[in-house]
Design an enzyme around this catalytic site. Structure first.
Site, PDB file in Angstrom:
ATOM      1  N   ASP A 165      68.240  73.564   1.610  1.00 36.92           N
ATOM      2  CA  ASP A 165      68.513  72.652   0.518  1.00 36.92           C
ATOM      3  C   ASP A 165      69.314  72.016  -0.110  1.00 36.92           C
ATOM      4  O   ASP A 165      69.501  72.701  -1.765  1.00 36.92           O
ATOM      5  CB  ASP A 165      66.731  73.040  -0.642  1.00 36.92           C
ATOM      6  CG  ASP A 165      65.604  72.939  -0.491  1.00 36.92           C
ATOM      7  OD1 ASP A 165      64.459  72.119   1.536  1.00 36.92           O
ATOM      8  OD2 ASP A 165      65.105  73.731  -0.472  1.00 36.92           O
ATOM      9  N   GLU A 215      59.581  62.799  -0.722  1.00 34.01           N
ATOM     10  CA  GLU A 215      60.209  63.889  -1.822  1.00 34.01           C
ATOM     11  C   GLU A 215      62.459  64.589  -1.720  1.00 34.01           C
ATOM     12  O   GLU A 215      62.916  63.239  -1.490  1.00 34.01           O
ATOM     13  CB  GLU A 215      59.645  65.533  -1.550  1.00 34.01           C
ATOM     14  CG  GLU A 215      60.096  65.687  -0.067  1.00 34.01           C
ATOM     15  CD  GLU A 215      59.292  67.286   0.853  1.00 34.01           C
ATOM     16  OE1 GLU A 215      59.042  67.700  -0.099  1.00 34.01           O
ATOM     17  OE2 GLU A 215      59.802  67.420   2.166  1.00 34.01           O
TER      18      GLU A 215
END
Length: 567
Positions: free
Chosen positions: A67, A241
């Site tokens: 991430d 997302e």
């Protein structure tokens, strides 16, 4: 150290004392001392693909660094990653050229910022975003901490290398928040959230809020759904997302991950004339994915997505993103790593260069950049070794704890690093007196010398591999029937099994080692540093992979001690 930081440290230690320690750990002279730690990786992909002078290896951060988010201030780039239940949390990296990276600390490094003492290894801190606001010369790190009652939160600083503020709680639902600073100084937060009515499995929305920089609060009533569902709605896209907003040539771009973090992972992009939409998707989505490719290709990189882009000093754009390097059985023990690719933004929409074809393990250096990976404090890439004799009196940033700060149980002594054993066993969802490194290669070895004389069967110290509390293996010294024993214990799901044991005679330090070739793990010990004795034969390490164990983290290897051994 000022009074504020002294109070924080004392409070943190007291907190760990109350929930981490237990049993009869004895006196410091009884605690294990570890020394001569050596981690070495040797993957065929790097051996078969040696670097030329104008090349560097991808991934740029090996091991479980998923991430990624990146920002730039002048000549400096800063990058952060998810850290889950690791303490300290949210590693912070710095570079001036996007190739050579140093870790300069962590954004969450004290108990007032990070409460993961009772959470699973794949819970804790998710999907941070780092941004620089030129209007107040402040850096912001915004994330979701799904533990400790934090939820969505933000910390800020004038200098990412000198510590971050206490958390600012952000009162909205959902995950993966990102902050955007417009040219007029206004700020906006964008995040993933649930729809008012779910129309299919994985249906999510992207929501936008105005944010008051002066008060560090959301502006009430400004929340607005700017994307409902994702791209190609007739195909029921799932898990839109990790949103980020960028502004280029007067237009606003919204870039998101889509398809979940597994085999369908991808990156998609939208454009709008206004920050709050309406947003129109690119007709060429996805702009980054590996999901359509031949599963039999060589040197596979999979699950590519969850990206963030930045404009380089050369005027070109670059994107960091997560991906995995699966082994020949399709499993990932290393976890999700950070990769980088150039981004072509010469047209309306950005596209990752070579992001839709099989990715290569090497990349061309940007013009004028010299590869210094592994030199002068820059993190190494490819095949490398990491050694630590703990002579520097400060832990390398790559060492982390699980659910608690290593500073609460380690001390530097003559001859190495002493660990004060907690009363928690490694199978418990509690703070562990263990120091961890991320597994960074498919083929690796990890060894350490331990000077330790256990007093009872409750005492154990040694080395360990762990993916979660139900996927772990420990090679350690303990007592059994009055004898000092080397024991190899595996925990798989809810079952604990002794795979092998051997008596140790004498009081000299013992060398403990694990060697892994893919999923074949072998554990051994030596009492003279030369002759090694295998314990437990060959162990199938597949249970340490995300594929088998589940969750979001890769395997970690480390130094472990407990006064509450229940094996």
């Amino acid at each position: 150290m000022d009074f504020k930081h002294l109070f924080v440290c004392v409070a943190g230690c007291l907190a760990v004392t109350s929930y981490g320690k237990g049993g009869d750990a004895g006196k410091p002279k009884d605690w294990p001392v570890f020394s001569s730690v050596v981690y070495e990786g040797n993957d065929a992909v790097f051996t078969k693909n040696p670097l030329r002078k104008d090349e560097f290896y991808n991934p740029i951060l090996q091991g479980c660094y998923p991430d990624p988010s990146i920002c730039r201030r002048g000549d400096d780039y800063y990058l952060v990653c998810s850290s889950f239940a690791m303490f300290p949390g949210v590693p912070v990296f710095h570079s001036t050229d996007l190739v050579n990276w140093r870790q300069v600390g962590h954004a969450l490094d004290r108990p007032s910022q990070l409460k993961v003492h009772d959470t699973g290894t794949s819970n804790g801190v998710y999907a941070p975003t780092i941004r620089y606001n030129p209007h107040n010369e402040m850096f912001y790190m915004i994330t979701t901490q799904v533990s400790g009652g934090f939820g969505n939160m933000m910390v800020k600083t004038k200098n990412p290398e000198e510590g971050w503020s206490d958390p600012i709680k952000l009162h909205f639902n959902g995950i993966d928040p990102s902050i955007f600073f417009d040219d007029d100084g206004k700020a906006y937060i964008v995040h993933n959230d649930g729809p008012k009515k779910s129309l299919w499995k994985g249906h999510r929305v992207i929501k936008l809020w105005e944010y008051d920089v002066e008060t560090d609060k959301l502006v009430p009533g400004t929340d607005k759904v700017i994307v409902d569902g994702g791209t190609k709605l007739d195909k029921h896209p799932f898990w839109i997302e990790a949103p980020h907003i960028y502004k280029k040539d007067g237009k606003y771009y919204l870039m998101c991950a889509e398809g979940g973090t597994g085999e369908y992972h991808s990156e998609v992009v939208f454009v709008s004339d206004k920050v709050d939409g309406p947003y129109v998707e690119s007709p060429n989505n996805p702009i980054l994915t590996q999901r359509y490719l031949n599963p039999m290709r060589e040197n596979k990189i999979e699950h590519a997505g969850h990206s963030d882009v930045v404009e380089g000093k050369d005027g070109k754009w670059y994107g960091v993103f997560l991906g995995i390097r699966p082994n020949e059985k399709g499993h990932s023990l290393i976890g999700r790593e950070t990769f980088i690719l150039p981004v072509d933004w010469s047209g309306t929409f950005p596209v990752f260069e070579n992001g839709l074809i099989p990715m290569e393990p090497k990349q061309k250096m940007p013009a004028g950049v010299e590869n210094k990976q592994g030199e002068d404090g820059y993190l190494p890439c490819g095949n490398f070794s990491f050694t630590d004799d703990f002579a520097g009196k400060a832990l390398d940033n790559r060492w982390v704890g699980i659910r608690c700060n290593p500073e609460d149980f380690v001390s530097f002594v003559q001859g190495g690093l002493r660990i004060e054993p907690f009363g928690a066993d490694i199978s418990e969802k509690k703070p562990l007196s263990a120091l961890w490194l991320r597994q960074m290669h498919g083929n690796f070895s990890f060894g350490a010398t331990v000077d330790y004389r256990p007093r009872s069967e409750s005492d154990l110290a040694g080395i360990a591999c762990m993916q979660n509390r139900n996927a772990q293996i420990v090679l350690g010294l303990t007592k059994k029937d009055g004898r000092t024993m080397i024991t190899l214990v595996r925990r798989l799901k809810d079952k604990t099994e002794i795979l092998g044991e051997s008596e140790i005679v004498g009081k000299r330090p013992v060398r403990l080692q694990v060697e892994a070739q893919g999923e074949d793990f072998r554990f051994s010990y030596s009492t003279d540093g030369h002759v090694y004795h295998n314990v437990g034969g060959k162990v199938d390490g597949a249970f340490l992979s995300t594929t088998v164990a589940g969750g979001f983290v890769g395997n970690v290897v480390g130094l472990y001690a407990t006064s509450g051994n229940n094996r």
